[in-house]
Design a protein around this motif. Structure first.
Motif, PDB file in Angstrom:
ATOM      1  N   PRO A  94       0.837  -1.200   0.000  1.00  0.00           N
ATOM      2  CA  PRO A  94       0.000   0.000   0.000  1.00  0.00           C
ATOM      3  C   PRO A  94       0.871   1.248   0.000  1.00  0.00           C
ATOM      4  O   PRO A  94       1.858   1.329   0.734  1.00  0.00           O
ATOM      5  CB  PRO A  94      -0.803  -0.132   1.296  1.00  0.00           C
ATOM      6  N   MET A  95       0.511   2.213  -0.834  1.00  0.00           N
ATOM      7  CA  MET A  95       1.348   3.385  -1.037  1.00  0.00           C
ATOM      8  C   MET A  95       0.555   4.666  -0.768  1.00  0.00           C
ATOM      9  O   MET A  95      -0.668   4.663  -0.619  1.00  0.00           O
ATOM     10  CB  MET A  95       1.888   3.418  -2.467  1.00  0.00           C
ATOM     11  N   MET A  96       1.283   5.768  -0.747  1.00  0.00           N
ATOM     12  CA  MET A  96       0.703   7.105  -0.693  1.00  0.00           C
ATOM     13  C   MET A  96       1.443   7.949  -1.717  1.00  0.00           C
ATOM     14  O   MET A  96       2.625   7.735  -1.975  1.00  0.00           O
ATOM     15  CB  MET A  96       0.859   7.701   0.713  1.00  0.00           C
ATOM     16  N   ALA A  97       0.724   8.887  -2.328  1.00  0.00           N
ATOM     17  CA  ALA A  97       1.328   9.759  -3.333  1.00  0.00           C
ATOM     18  C   ALA A  97       1.215  11.202  -2.857  1.00  0.00           C
ATOM     19  O   ALA A  97       0.169  11.622  -2.362  1.00  0.00           O
ATOM     20  CB  ALA A  97       0.631   9.588  -4.677  1.00  0.00           C
ATOM     21  N   GLN A  98       2.305  11.952  -3.023  1.00  0.00           N
ATOM     22  CA  GLN A  98       2.341  13.361  -2.648  1.00  0.00           C
ATOM     23  C   GLN A  98       3.055  14.144  -3.738  1.00  0.00           C
ATOM     24  O   GLN A  98       3.963  13.618  -4.393  1.00  0.00           O
ATOM     25  CB  GLN A  98       3.082  13.560  -1.319  1.00  0.00           C
ATOM     26  N   PRO A  99       2.671  15.408  -3.942  1.00  0.00           N
ATOM     27  CA  PRO A  99       3.413  16.208  -4.924  1.00  0.00           C
ATOM     28  C   PRO A  99       4.844  16.439  -4.460  1.00  0.00           C
ATOM     29  O   PRO A  99       5.097  16.618  -3.261  1.00  0.00           O
ATOM     30  CB  PRO A  99       2.623  17.522  -4.960  1.00  0.00           C
TER      31      PRO A  99
END
Length: 291
Positions: A169-174
């Motif tokens: 499971p991942m998270m994306a951020q600018p």
């Protein structure tokens, strides 16, 4: 007072394959051992997965360089529960269980903390990875493991780049340009009180500020507004942690954004502080005196 400093096998000095950042473990042990010895107290480093450890012989256990926990999460949490059943644990297992998954940032955002905009990807795949660029309004994103440390399994992708396998499971951020121009500011708190601050900078051509990738750090004096912002994050917690490191980065509007609230096993940068070991000793002694 006898304290166990919880480590992983690859940070201990006798490991045949020590991690390249294990010198940070040594710095913390030197800092703590000197301060505790001044009070006729001791600190002993022990691997968290040591099956022969008798935790009852310690007055407390301080989670330190357990820098492989993310790959053995349930086993790590089970071990903390066992330790806590036999002695004091700092920080406590409930705090660790909440903080070990970066989804805690959702809670802090709901409590008013200014966090880096995030899209959560429990099952990363081509389609939802591409949709994250639209959702965040950026062509340059950083993908991180939801349970991760030391930027392991992390990717910086531009729109249209091939999507690498992301089994976790991942998270994306600018991507925030201030990481490379200004660096990441860390504010360290002991028992709720501000201890010291530092700025961490990436090596030329990189954006990761950890020492494993050539990152470097220098002490800084945060202004009152930055300290107040960090303190307000701690004040949202039900319990004051014995130690906390608050990592912040400047957003495109100039305001500081919360990157991480580190309550599990943060390196506390003793070389950038005066009296860190003494402050940790005093905090532990105060808490043990109330038992």
């Amino acid at each position: 007072m006898r304290i166990a400093y919880l480590a992983c096998r690859l940070t201990l000095p006798d490991s045949p394959e020590r991690r390249p950042d294990a010198f940070e473990h040594d710095q913390m042990m030197e800092c703590l051992s000197a301060a505790f010895a001044a009070h006729y107290a001791t600190v002993e480093a022990i691997a968290w997965d040591d099956e022969d450890a008798d935790w009852r012989r310690f007055d407390a256990v301080l989670i330190g360089s357990t820098w492989d926990y993310q790959d053995h999460l349930q086993r790590f949490l089970d071990r903390l529960a066992k330790i806590e059943s036999q002695t004091m644990l700092f920080n406590d297992s409930a705090t660790v269980r909440w903080n070990c998954r970066k989804t805690y940032l959702k809670d802090l955002s709901e409590r008013g903390a200014r966090t880096v905009p995030t899209v959560w990807l429990d099952r990363p795949a081509g389609a939802n990875v591409e949709q994250a660029f639209d959702a965040l309004g950026s062509d340059d994103l950083v993908f991180k493991r939801q349970v991760g440390a030391n930027a392991e399994g992390q990717f910086r992708l531009k729109r249209g780049d091939p999507v690498p396998p992301m089994p976790e499971p991942m998270m994306a951020q600018p991507f925030l340009p201030a990481i490379q121009s200004e660096g990441e500011m860390s504010l360290v708190f002991i028992d709720g009180a501000f201890s010291h601050g530092l700025v961490k900078s990436a090596a030329d051509g990189d954006y990761r500020i950890q020492s494993s990738y050539g990152g470097r750090e220098k002490p800084c004096t945060p202004d009152a507004a930055d300290i107040a912002a960090a303190t307000s994050i701690l004040e949202t917690l039900a319990e004051t942690p014995l130690y906390a490191r608050i990592d912040m980065v400047r957003g495109t509007d100039g305001d500081m954004l919360l990157m991480e609230l580190e309550l599990v096993e943060p390196f506390l940068y003793p070389l950038q502080a005066d009296g860190l070991g003494e402050r940790i000793y005093d905090a532990a002694a105060r808490r043990l005196s109330t038992i």
